[in-house]
Structure formats: C-alpha cells, structure tokens
Design a protein around this motif. Structure first.
Motif, PDB file in Angstrom:
ATOM      1  N   LEU A 216       5.083 132.640 -75.545  1.00 45.74           N
ATOM      2  CA  LEU A 216       6.198 132.485 -76.475  1.00 45.74           C
ATOM      3  C   LEU A 216       6.887 131.133 -76.313  1.00 45.74           C
ATOM      4  O   LEU A 216       7.335 130.530 -77.304  1.00 45.74           O
ATOM      5  CB  LEU A 216       7.200 133.617 -76.268  1.00 45.74           C
ATOM      6  N   TYR A 217       6.961 130.630 -75.100  1.00 45.58           N
ATOM      7  CA  TYR A 217       7.617 129.333 -74.850  1.00 45.58           C
ATOM      8  C   TYR A 217       6.836 128.199 -75.511  1.00 45.58           C
ATOM      9  O   TYR A 217       7.393 127.355 -76.229  1.00 45.58           O
ATOM     10  CB  TYR A 217       7.735 129.110 -73.349  1.00 45.58           C
TER      11      TYR A 217
ATOM     12  N   MET B  45      12.300 128.168 -66.996  1.00 47.53           N
ATOM     13  CA  MET B  45      12.906 127.618 -68.193  1.00 47.53           C
ATOM     14  C   MET B  45      12.601 126.142 -68.371  1.00 47.53           C
ATOM     15  O   MET B  45      12.901 125.571 -69.419  1.00 47.53           O
ATOM     16  CB  MET B  45      14.423 127.816 -68.152  1.00 47.53           C
ATOM     17  N   ASN B  46      12.021 125.515 -67.372  1.00 45.22           N
ATOM     18  CA  ASN B  46      11.744 124.086 -67.436  1.00 45.22           C
ATOM     19  C   ASN B  46      10.528 123.830 -68.323  1.00 45.22           C
ATOM     20  O   ASN B  46       9.424 124.262 -67.994  1.00 45.22           O
ATOM     21  CB  ASN B  46      11.492 123.541 -66.031  1.00 45.22           C
ATOM     22  N   PRO B  47      10.678 123.128 -69.445  1.00 47.68           N
ATOM     23  CA  PRO B  47       9.517 122.888 -70.321  1.00 47.68           C
ATOM     24  C   PRO B  47       8.527 121.891 -69.755  1.00 47.68           C
ATOM     25  O   PRO B  47       7.452 121.705 -70.327  1.00 47.68           O
ATOM     26  CB  PRO B  47      10.157 122.353 -71.608  1.00 47.68           C
ATOM     27  N   PHE B  48       8.872 121.268 -68.630  1.00 40.52           N
ATOM     28  CA  PHE B  48       7.954 120.297 -68.023  1.00 40.52           C
ATOM     29  C   PHE B  48       7.172 120.897 -66.870  1.00 40.52           C
ATOM     30  O   PHE B  48       6.481 120.179 -66.148  1.00 40.52           O
ATOM     31  CB  PHE B  48       8.735 119.064 -67.553  1.00 40.52           C
ATOM     32  N   ASP B  49       7.269 122.220 -66.686  1.00 40.72           N
ATOM     33  CA  ASP B  49       6.455 122.921 -65.697  1.00 40.72           C
ATOM     34  C   ASP B  49       5.140 123.363 -66.323  1.00 40.72           C
ATOM     35  O   ASP B  49       5.052 123.597 -67.532  1.00 40.72           O
ATOM     36  CB  ASP B  49       7.188 124.153 -65.158  1.00 40.72           C
TER      37      ASP B  49
ATOM     38  N   GLY C  66       0.534 116.033 -65.739  1.00 45.29           N
ATOM     39  CA  GLY C  66       0.324 115.933 -67.173  1.00 45.29           C
ATOM     40  C   GLY C  66       0.221 117.263 -67.876  1.00 45.29           C
ATOM     41  O   GLY C  66       0.475 117.358 -69.077  1.00 45.29           O
ATOM     42  N   THR C  67      -0.155 118.329 -67.152  1.00 45.88           N
ATOM     43  CA  THR C  67      -0.261 119.653 -67.777  1.00 45.88           C
ATOM     44  C   THR C  67       1.091 120.342 -67.696  1.00 45.88           C
ATOM     45  O   THR C  67       1.617 120.588 -66.607  1.00 45.88           O
ATOM     46  CB  THR C  67      -1.328 120.491 -67.064  1.00 45.88           C
ATOM     47  N   ALA C  68       1.666 120.655 -68.843  1.00 47.48           N
ATOM     48  CA  ALA C  68       2.987 121.270 -68.888  1.00 47.48           C
ATOM     49  C   ALA C  68       3.161 121.971 -70.228  1.00 47.48           C
ATOM     50  O   ALA C  68       2.372 121.781 -71.164  1.00 47.48           O
ATOM     51  CB  ALA C  68       4.082 120.232 -68.669  1.00 47.48           C
ATOM     52  N   VAL C  69       4.205 122.773 -70.312  1.00 48.00           N
ATOM     53  CA  VAL C  69       4.519 123.473 -71.561  1.00 48.00           C
ATOM     54  C   VAL C  69       4.782 122.475 -72.678  1.00 48.00           C
ATOM     55  O   VAL C  69       4.348 122.657 -73.822  1.00 48.00           O
ATOM     56  CB  VAL C  69       5.736 124.394 -71.340  1.00 48.00           C
ATOM     57  N   MET C  70       5.496 121.403 -72.360  1.00 47.55           N
ATOM     58  CA  MET C  70       5.824 120.410 -73.374  1.00 47.55           C
ATOM     59  C   MET C  70       4.565 119.736 -73.922  1.00 47.55           C
ATOM     60  O   MET C  70       4.456 119.485 -75.125  1.00 47.55           O
ATOM     61  CB  MET C  70       6.770 119.364 -72.784  1.00 47.55           C
ATOM     62  N   THR C  71       3.605 119.458 -73.055  1.00 45.80           N
ATOM     63  CA  THR C  71       2.366 118.820 -73.496  1.00 45.80           C
ATOM     64  C   THR C  71       1.630 119.692 -74.504  1.00 45.80           C
ATOM     65  O   THR C  71       1.262 119.253 -75.600  1.00 45.80           O
ATOM     66  CB  THR C  71       1.461 118.546 -72.291  1.00 45.80           C
TER      67      THR C  71
END
Length: 487
Positions: free
Chosen positions: A258-259, A426-430, A336-341
């Motif tokens: 969902l994120y 909650m961190n989108p960069f994780d 480099g691998t994250a939710v934001m990517t």
C-alpha cells in the motif's frame, strides 16, 4: 506423425475444400451468383469449417486423452513392481523411451555414467537401444517390459490419431462440398459456426478465471490447515524458514504494497490528469495526434525495463540527493532500493493508464456544457474546473482505482527497486517489499509444495486477488452510480 504435421494437413484439406466447394456452387448456379442463396465464399467457408473444425477439436481431445489412457495401461504394472515406498515415475525415469520412428539414443545418452555391477548385459542394451529404449543402470525386466509396452501403445495411439483426424477432415470437406448447392443457406451455417466459436472463446475465458480462483482457494485452505489464520492476517513479522519455525505475518507485506502504491498514485494521478486535461481541452489536433501516442507508449514498455531503470538510474540519483554523502546531506537513504525508488518509477508507468482513461472520459462530456458555461461569461479554465471535471469526476475516480489495482499487482519494479525487506516503517527511503515480490520468492527454488512456507504464496495471492477485486468493484460501482447521462 507429429501433431503439428497433422494440423497442417488438416488446414490444407480445409483450403482445398474451400476452393472445391466454391467452384461447385458457382458451377451449379452456372456462374450466375444471383441464383445462389449466399455469396460463393460462404459455400467455401462452410466446407472449410466442416473440414477443420471437428478434426482440430478431435486432435486437441486426443492429445489430452492419450497420455492418460497410456498411463492407465502401464502404471498398474509399475505399481506392482515398485511395491511400497517406491515411485513408478522414478522407475520409468530409468528408461529413456524414444518416440516411434525417431533416432535411437546415442551411446552417450545410453550410458551417462560408468556401468555398475547391476547393469543389464551389453547385448540386451544394444537390442533395446535399437528399439528406441535406453536403459539405465538399474532396470528390472518388469520395468523394461513396461517401457516397451508404453512405446508400443504410444506408437499405436499416434498412428490411430493421424488416421482418425485426417479421415474426419476428409469426411467433413466432402460433406461441405456435397452441400454446396444453390439452395443451401451457407451464410447461415457460417454465422452459426462463428457464433459457436465466439461462445467457446467466452467460455474458455470464464472457465480459466474460475480455474485460477479455485486453484487459489483450495491451496489457501490447505495452507490454513497447517498455519493459523489469525497469525497470518495479524502477524507483524515475516520470517519464513523451510527448516521450521516460520513466522508468516502478512501485515508488513500489505504495508509495503500500500505504501509503494500510494506513492505511485501521488506521482501518476496529478501528471496523468493534467496531461489528459491538456490533450482534451487545450492541445491543437496536430499536437494531440503525436502527443497522445507518445504518452501511451509508456504503457507498452516491459515492466522489467522499468525495474532496471529504477535500479540503475533512479535509485542512485536518490542516494546522491538524500544519502549520507549526498548533496542535501540529510542521510535519509542508505541504499538505492527503497519505497521511494519503486514508487516513483511505478508512478511513471501508471501515467498512461490515468491519462488515457481520463482523456476519453473528458472528451465524452458534451460540448454543449462547455458552450453554455462560456456563454455565461466563464473563462476556459473556470469551465474546466467547474463544469467539465465535475461532470467527468466519476469516470476519473474509476480510472484512478483501476490504476491502483495495477500498482498493487506490480512485481518486477518492486523486486528490483524496493528491495526485499519486510518491515513496518514510515520512512519512504527504507527498503521494503510487497505481497507480489514475496509470492515470487516463496515459489522460487527447491521448495516443498506441501509445506506452509510454499503454500503461503497461494494465501498471499488470494489476499491480493480479493483486494484488487474489491477495488475494481468499487470503481465500477462509482462509475455506474454517478455516471452522467447525456442526450
């Protein structure tokens, strides 16, 4: 004779039947087409359908039924020979059975390992190899006889299949040619056949969907017999272990799904909607003629390409901006691998879904509403905000929900761009992962498909199926409930 050659022969017979039936109909009408009930081509298509339809259907049924029949005749012998604790399939694996008429196995194929004391005599091996059967190192006489019996039955079945299918094609072509008379309603016959083909295609699609759902349901039920449903739906830890002691909580996977989907929609919806408004209301027809196809090309790019783009381009750029040594110096992003990517790249992939559907919906709003608003003194932007978009809002919401369903089911972008860590953060960069990524990982490798760690993939798939189905149902309900009817 191989099935492909049989199919080609059947198609050739159908083509010959088409030509002959068409010529016979024209000859019977003495080259005056007005005396025919139907056009000459319909008579040809009737013969072609009579020749190819039943024959190809018989070929398909035969291909499905022959292995089952052969197995039922040979397997009892192997089961009696195997006894308890042995598998007949492993016994047959020691005999490499070549199809009748093929080249016997080579010496390397017959003897992949050095012979042991339990090998059959060399003369027997040569005799069996000449008959198309390569013996393994431990082959009992019963297994050898079963392999030869299998080969004989398969050869007889292949011969009977070719004769029956080709004979049925010839009979059908002859029947179609015989019926090519001026008073025969060939057009009606062709249309009935085409209606049957369309109904069959629809039934295949429906039965395929039912089969997929049943496969998910049965395996999900089997999983919940082995693993508690409460721990699966409310567990906060995902730690599978094929050695035992697994914790299979779905909540971290649902959160990651969902994120990432939320970030993708935050990217795709504004850009896609603004692009749709521009193309529908502002763009010149020449600009629209090339801009819309270019935009829709994004939907044709394979998702693996998007995944590589996320892994090799977007991820490193985000690390340079938000990493510890980045030019912003924030230290939010460790890799480099994250939710934001994954979310950014998935949003780019979803833009054509939102823009194309929204553009069609906006264009469906009648021009009279625009003219009335402009006639009352409203500007073009006011007309779009206060008249066009409210009228098109139900369809736009449906398009957004369909894009959300597409985002939830995405796999390759997540695997390459978001990582494989199942966590609640909650961190989108994780780095996180999704349900689809874990379905792939749980069914990859040498997995025991009777274990909870493998069956959990079906439970994940069933959960994802229910979520996407609910989104699609809500989208259809919104469109139908609030759809504007114009005359």
């Amino acid at each position: 004779m191989s099935p492909s050659w049989i199919a080609l022969i059947v198609l050739a017979i159908a083509a010959a039947g088409f030509v002959l039936a068409r010529a016979r109909a024209q000859g019977a009408a003495k080259r005056e087409e007005r005396r025919l009930h139907s056009l000459p081509n319909y008579y040809g298509w009737t013969a072609a359908i009579y020749a190819a339809g039943p024959a190809l259907l018989l070929l398909a049924v035969w291909l499905l039924a022959q292995p089952v029949a052969t197995r039922s005749l040979v397997w009892p012998v192997l089961e009696a020979e195997a006894g308890e604790g042995a598998a007949p399939s492993l016994m047959m694996a020691t005999c490499n059975v070549s199809p009748p008429g093929s080249t016997p196995p080579s010496r390397a194929a017959r003897s992949p390992t050095p012979p042991r004391a339990t090998c059959r005599p060399r003369r027997l091996r040569a005799q069996m190899a000449s008959q198309g059967v390569a013996l393994g190192s431990d082959v009992t006489p019963a297994t050898r006889d079963a392999a030869l019996h299998w080969r004989r039955i398969s050869g007889t079945g292949d011969l009977a299949r070719g004769i029956a299918v080709i004979g049925l094609a010839l009979a059908g072509a002859a029947w179609g040619i015989r019926r090519a008379r001026p008073d025969f309603r060939a057009r009606n016959a062709v249309e009935r056949a085409m209606r049957g083909v369309l109904i069959s295609a629809a039934l295949i699609a429906i039965l395929s969907t039912v089969g997929i759902v049943l496969a998910l349901v049965f395996n999900t039920i089997e999983f919940f017999r082995l693993y508690p449903a409460a721990e699966f739906f409310f567990g906060t830890t995902w730690s599978p272990s094929f050695g035992g002691g697994s914790e299979l909580g779905i909540l971290p996977l649902l959160w990651g799904t969902l994120y990432i989907s939320l970030i993708a929609l935050l990217v795709a919806v504004p850009i896609g909607l603004f692009a749709a408004v521009y193309l529908a209301e502002y763009a010149h027809r020449n600009v629209r003629a090339w801009a819309k196809p270019m935009l829709e090309m994004l939907a044709g790019i394979p998702t693996i390409v998007y995944g590589l783009f996320a892994l090799l381009t977007v991820g490193p750029l985000l690390v340079e901006a938000f990493g510890r040594g980045g030019w912003l110096g924030l230290g939010w992003m460790q890799g480099g691998t994250a939710v934001m990517t994954a979310g950014l790249v998935m949003g780019i992939m979803l833009i054509p879904f939102v823009s194309s559907l929204s553009d069609d919906i906006i264009n469906a709003v009648p021009q009279s509403l625009r003219d009335g608003s402009l006639g009352l003194g409203a500007t073009r932007s006011e007309t779009i905000r206060q008249v066009v978009l409210p009228a098109a809002l139900p369809g736009i919401v449906g398009a957004v929900l369909l894009a959300a369903s597409r985002a939830i089911g995405e796999t390759m972008i997540v695997v390459l761009g978001a990582g494989a860590a199942a966590r609640l953060s909650m961190n989108p960069f994780d780095a996180m992962t999704t349900v689809t990524a874990k379905i792939v990982s749980q069914l990859t490798g040498d997995a025991d498909f009777s274990s909870p760690e493998a069956l959990v993939a079906f439970a994940l798939g069933m959960t994802l199926f229910v979520i996407t189905l609910a989104l699609n149902v809500v989208a259809l309900w919104i469109v139908r409930r609030y759809r504007e009817q114009y005359e």
